[in-house]
Structure formats: structure tokens, C-alpha cells
Write a protein that holds these residues in place. Structure first.
Motif, short mmCIF file in Angstrom:
data_model
loop_
_atom_site.label_atom_id
_atom_site.label_comp_id
_atom_site.label_asym_id
_atom_site.label_seq_id
_atom_site.Cartn_x
_atom_site.Cartn_y
_atom_site.Cartn_z
N VAL A 233 -17.63 -32.05 -49.12
CA VAL A 233 -16.35 -32.34 -49.79
C VAL A 233 -15.20 -31.68 -49.04
CG1 VAL A 233 -15.01 -32.01 -51.89
CG2 VAL A 233 -17.42 -32.63 -52.05
N GLY A 234 -15.39 -30.42 -48.68
CA GLY A 234 -14.34 -29.72 -47.95
C GLY A 234 -14.02 -30.37 -46.63
N ALA A 235 -15.07 -30.81 -45.91
CA ALA A 235 -14.85 -31.45 -44.61
C ALA A 235 -14.09 -32.76 -44.76
CB ALA A 235 -16.20 -31.69 -43.93
N VAL A 236 -14.42 -33.53 -45.81
CA VAL A 236 -13.75 -34.81 -46.02
C VAL A 236 -12.25 -34.61 -46.25
CG1 VAL A 236 -13.51 -36.72 -47.65
CG2 VAL A 236 -15.77 -36.05 -46.84
N PHE A 237 -11.88 -33.60 -47.05
CA PHE A 237 -10.47 -33.40 -47.36
C PHE A 237 -9.75 -32.58 -46.30
CE2 PHE A 237 -12.14 -34.39 -51.60
CZ PHE A 237 -11.21 -35.34 -51.99
N PRO A 240 -8.02 -35.13 -43.10
CA PRO A 240 -6.69 -35.75 -43.17
C PRO A 240 -5.56 -34.75 -43.38
CG PRO A 240 -7.92 -36.16 -45.18
CD PRO A 240 -8.88 -35.53 -44.22
N THR A 241 -5.80 -33.72 -44.20
CA THR A 241 -4.73 -32.76 -44.45
C THR A 241 -4.42 -31.93 -43.21
OG1 THR A 241 -6.41 -31.27 -45.37
CG2 THR A 241 -5.14 -32.60 -46.92
N ALA A 242 -5.46 -31.52 -42.50
CA ALA A 242 -5.23 -30.75 -41.28
C ALA A 242 -4.56 -31.61 -40.21
CB ALA A 242 -6.55 -30.19 -40.76
N THR A 243 -4.94 -32.89 -40.15
CA THR A 243 -4.31 -33.80 -39.18
C THR A 243 -2.83 -33.94 -39.46
OG1 THR A 243 -6.38 -35.03 -38.93
CG2 THR A 243 -4.35 -36.13 -38.24
N VAL A 284 -0.40 -28.14 -46.20
CA VAL A 284 -0.96 -26.93 -45.58
C VAL A 284 -1.89 -26.23 -46.57
CG1 VAL A 284 -0.42 -24.66 -44.64
CG2 VAL A 284 0.98 -26.64 -44.02
N VAL A 285 -1.43 -26.10 -47.82
CA VAL A 285 -2.27 -25.46 -48.84
C VAL A 285 -3.55 -26.25 -49.06
CG1 VAL A 285 -2.41 -24.87 -51.29
CG2 VAL A 285 -0.34 -24.33 -50.00
N ALA A 286 -3.42 -27.58 -49.11
CA ALA A 286 -4.61 -28.42 -49.30
C ALA A 286 -5.58 -28.27 -48.13
CB ALA A 286 -4.20 -29.88 -49.45
N ALA A 287 -5.04 -28.20 -46.91
CA ALA A 287 -5.90 -28.02 -45.73
C ALA A 287 -6.62 -26.68 -45.77
CB ALA A 287 -5.07 -28.14 -44.45
N THR A 291 -10.62 -26.20 -46.12
CA THR A 291 -11.34 -25.43 -45.10
C THR A 291 -12.16 -24.31 -45.73
OG1 THR A 291 -9.58 -25.90 -43.49
CG2 THR A 291 -11.08 -24.08 -42.99
N LEU A 292 -11.57 -23.63 -46.72
CA LEU A 292 -12.31 -22.58 -47.42
C LEU A 292 -13.52 -23.15 -48.16
CD1 LEU A 292 -9.36 -20.43 -48.85
CD2 LEU A 292 -10.87 -19.87 -46.92
#
Length: 316
Positions: A233-237, A240-243, A284-287, A291-292
Motif C-alpha cells: 500500500v505504501g509503495a502504491v501511494f 505518484p506523490t513522490a513523483t 509532500v506529507v502524503a509522500a 514512505t513510512l
């Protein structure tokens, strides 16, 4: 029998909890989703064809064991995805003895249906969202495969594939009725229908990851299975947010602007994308959170060291 009944009750309770969460979220976003997007006639008919195919896949999975379909190519794959997505504790059992052709069907049918659904949603305005969605699921698959190690990936493939088909059916059902003469606009104007639909769609998103973790329980144990699902789940979200955070919020959202406002949500209007005023801090917060989640999931998914395993065994 008691164990099976207990798992069934737990699954129903989980589905009910996801539906309740979906209702709460639907009520929050409902003020921004009251204007559905109209699609052209060609898109509407493509969605209908895909919907018939997806429903046929599910029906074959439901009936394969009780009819002569069970011996037909692909029927075992449909049955495995149906069982694994609705009774994920039987995911491993449902994939035992599946032939290579059916294994390919377990990957290709849900995968191609997901891509086709995303293409229909994009409506020819650009396929950036399609690429991003597919990339997100590929990251999820890669993360799960690495964490599984030498164990069989087929239980989670069947479970997630079946859940994705159910999610695509919900999306395609709306698009197939959203043409100029479709009835979806009338249905969407009814508040109860709108909230119920949004709740179901949101619940199905959550169910994908529930069955992902649950299907791995017999292989990895509850802790590691939950870790794999959380990391996925973390990897999926995170992708896009990090991109978006890396290339710039304005540029990213301008590129997605014409693609995100798709059924069932008018997300462009909801998030202010028409004016590209979406706050960069939110992404940024979502990314960071995603990641966490990925890191925490990886930590949970790692096997215990021999000494730690012995201590826990002795303590129990």
C-alpha cells in the motif's frame, strides 16, 4: 467448520467496516462530486463491452466448479480469483494444481482489464494517469514479490486479481451509463445513490489490500502478511506523490488535470486542480506518510532472527 464460519464472519465484519468507512469518506467528498462527467457514445459502448467481459469472468468463477466449465481453458483461473478475492483464507488452496495457462490468465485478465478500464476513464485526453496507475500496481507487485522470497506468489496474485476485477466492475458500471442518453446522471442526482456508490468504490479499494494481506497469512503468518500488505500500500501511494513532489506540483497537476476528473469522482473540481492551487505541502506529507508505511511494512515482513524466534517461542 467452526474455523471456516469464524473466518466468514470476520470477512463480513471487515467488509462492513470498510463500507462504513467508505460512507464516512463519501459524505465528506459528496459536496464536491455532484456533477458527473459525461462520456461520448464510443467510450460508453467500450465500457459496456468491458463490463460484460468482467461480469462473465466473475460468473464463470462462481459457477466453474458446479458446471462443465471447470475443464475449459481459463475457468480454473476465474474460479481461483473468485475464491481468493471473496474468501482470501482459501487463496492458497484455490491455486493448487492450476495449470500454466490458467496462471497466465490469473495475471493477464485482471491486469488487462485494469489497464483497459483506466484507458476508458482517461477518455483520450492523455494517458499519464494510466501509466501512473499501472506503475503503481507494478511497484506493489514488485514489493510483494521481493518480500515473499522463494514462496509462491500465486495466492496473492489470485486474491488481488479477483478484487481488482470487482473494482473495475464498479467503475465500468458507472461509465457504461454515462453517455448523453444514459441514466447515470439521473441516478447520480439522488444523494443516497451517490453516497452508496462512492462508499462501495472506496470499500473495494480497501478490500484489495485486505485480501492481499489475508491471502498471505498461511504462508507468512499474520505479522509478515500484514507487513507485506502495508508495504505494498505504501509503495502504491508513494510513487505518484513522490513523483509530483519531485517534478513540481504545478507541472504534475497541470499534466493530470484533464485525466483525474473521471468517474466516479470529479476529483479535479474537488481538489482545486482546475486552478492548479493544490497545496504542495499536502503531496509532500502524503509522500512521507506513504514512505513510512512502506518502511514499516518491510520491517514487519522481514523474518525474525533465529534468537528472537527462540525467545518468542519460549515465552509462548
Amino acid at each position: 467448520m467452526a474455523t471456516t464460519a469464524g473466518r466468514g464472519i470476520l470477512a463480513l465484519a471487515t467488509a462492513g467496516a470498510l463500507l462504513i468507512i467508505g460512507v464516512v469518506l463519501a459524505l465528506l467528498v459528496d459536496p464536491f462530486t455532484r456533477v458527473p462527467i459525461e462520456v461520448d457514445g464510443a467510450t460508453e459502448w467500450v465500457a459496456r463491452v468491458l463490463l460484460v467481459f468482467a461480469v462473465a469472468w466473475v460468473v464463470i468463477g462462481m459457477l466453474a466448479a458446479r458446471t462443465r466449465l471447470v475443464g475449459r481453458p481459463g475457468a480454473a483461473a476465474a474460479r481461483a480469483t473468485w475464491i481468493a478475492s471473496t474468501r482470501p483464507w482459501r487463496a492458497r488452496e484455490s491455486t493448487l494444481g492450476v495449470l500454466p495457462l490458467d496462471r497466465w490468465c490469473m495475471i493477464l485478465v485482471p491486469g488487462l482489464l485494469l489497464v483497459a478500464t483506466r484507458v476508458v476513464q482517461a477518455r483520450g485526453d492523455g494517458f499519464g494517469s494510466v501509466v501512473l496507475a499501472v506503475a503503481g500496481w507494478l511497484v506493489f507487485a514488485l514489493a510483494v514479490r521481493l518480500l515473499l522470497g522463494t514462496r509462491s506468489p500465486w495466492p496473492i496474485i489470485a486474491a488481488v486479481g479477483g478484487a481488482l476485477v470487482l473494482r473495475c466492475i464498479a467503475t465500468l458500471a458507472a461509465i457504461s451509463l454515462s453517455g448523453a442518453e444514459g441514466v447515470w446522471h439521473v441516478l447520480w442526482s439522488i444523494g443516497a445513490v451517490r453516497v452508496l456508490y462512492l462508499a462501495i468504490v472506496l470499500g473495494l479499494v480497501g478490500w484489495v489490500f485486505v485480501v492481499a494481506g489475508w491471502s498471505l497469512g498461511p504462508q507468512l503468518g499474520p505479522r509478515r502478511a500484514a507487513g507485506v500488505a502495508l508495504a505494498g500500500v505504501g509503495a502504491v501511494f508513494a510513487l505518484p506523490t513522490a513523483t509530483a513532489a519531485a517534478i513540481g506540483t504545478t507541472e504534475a497537476l497541470r499534466g493530470w488535470n484533464s485525466q483525474i476528473g473521471v468517474l466516479p469522482w470529479h476529483l479535479a473540481r474537488m481538489t482545486g486542480l482546475y486552478d492548479t492551487q493544490f497545496p504542495a505541502e499536502t503531496l509532500v506529507v502524503a509522500a512521507v506518510i506513504a514512505t513510512l508505511m512502506t518502511v514499516a511494512g518491510v520491517v514487519l515482513a522481514l523474518p525474525l532472527r533465529a534468537g528472537e524466534r527462540r525467545r518468542r517461542t519460549a515465552a509462548s
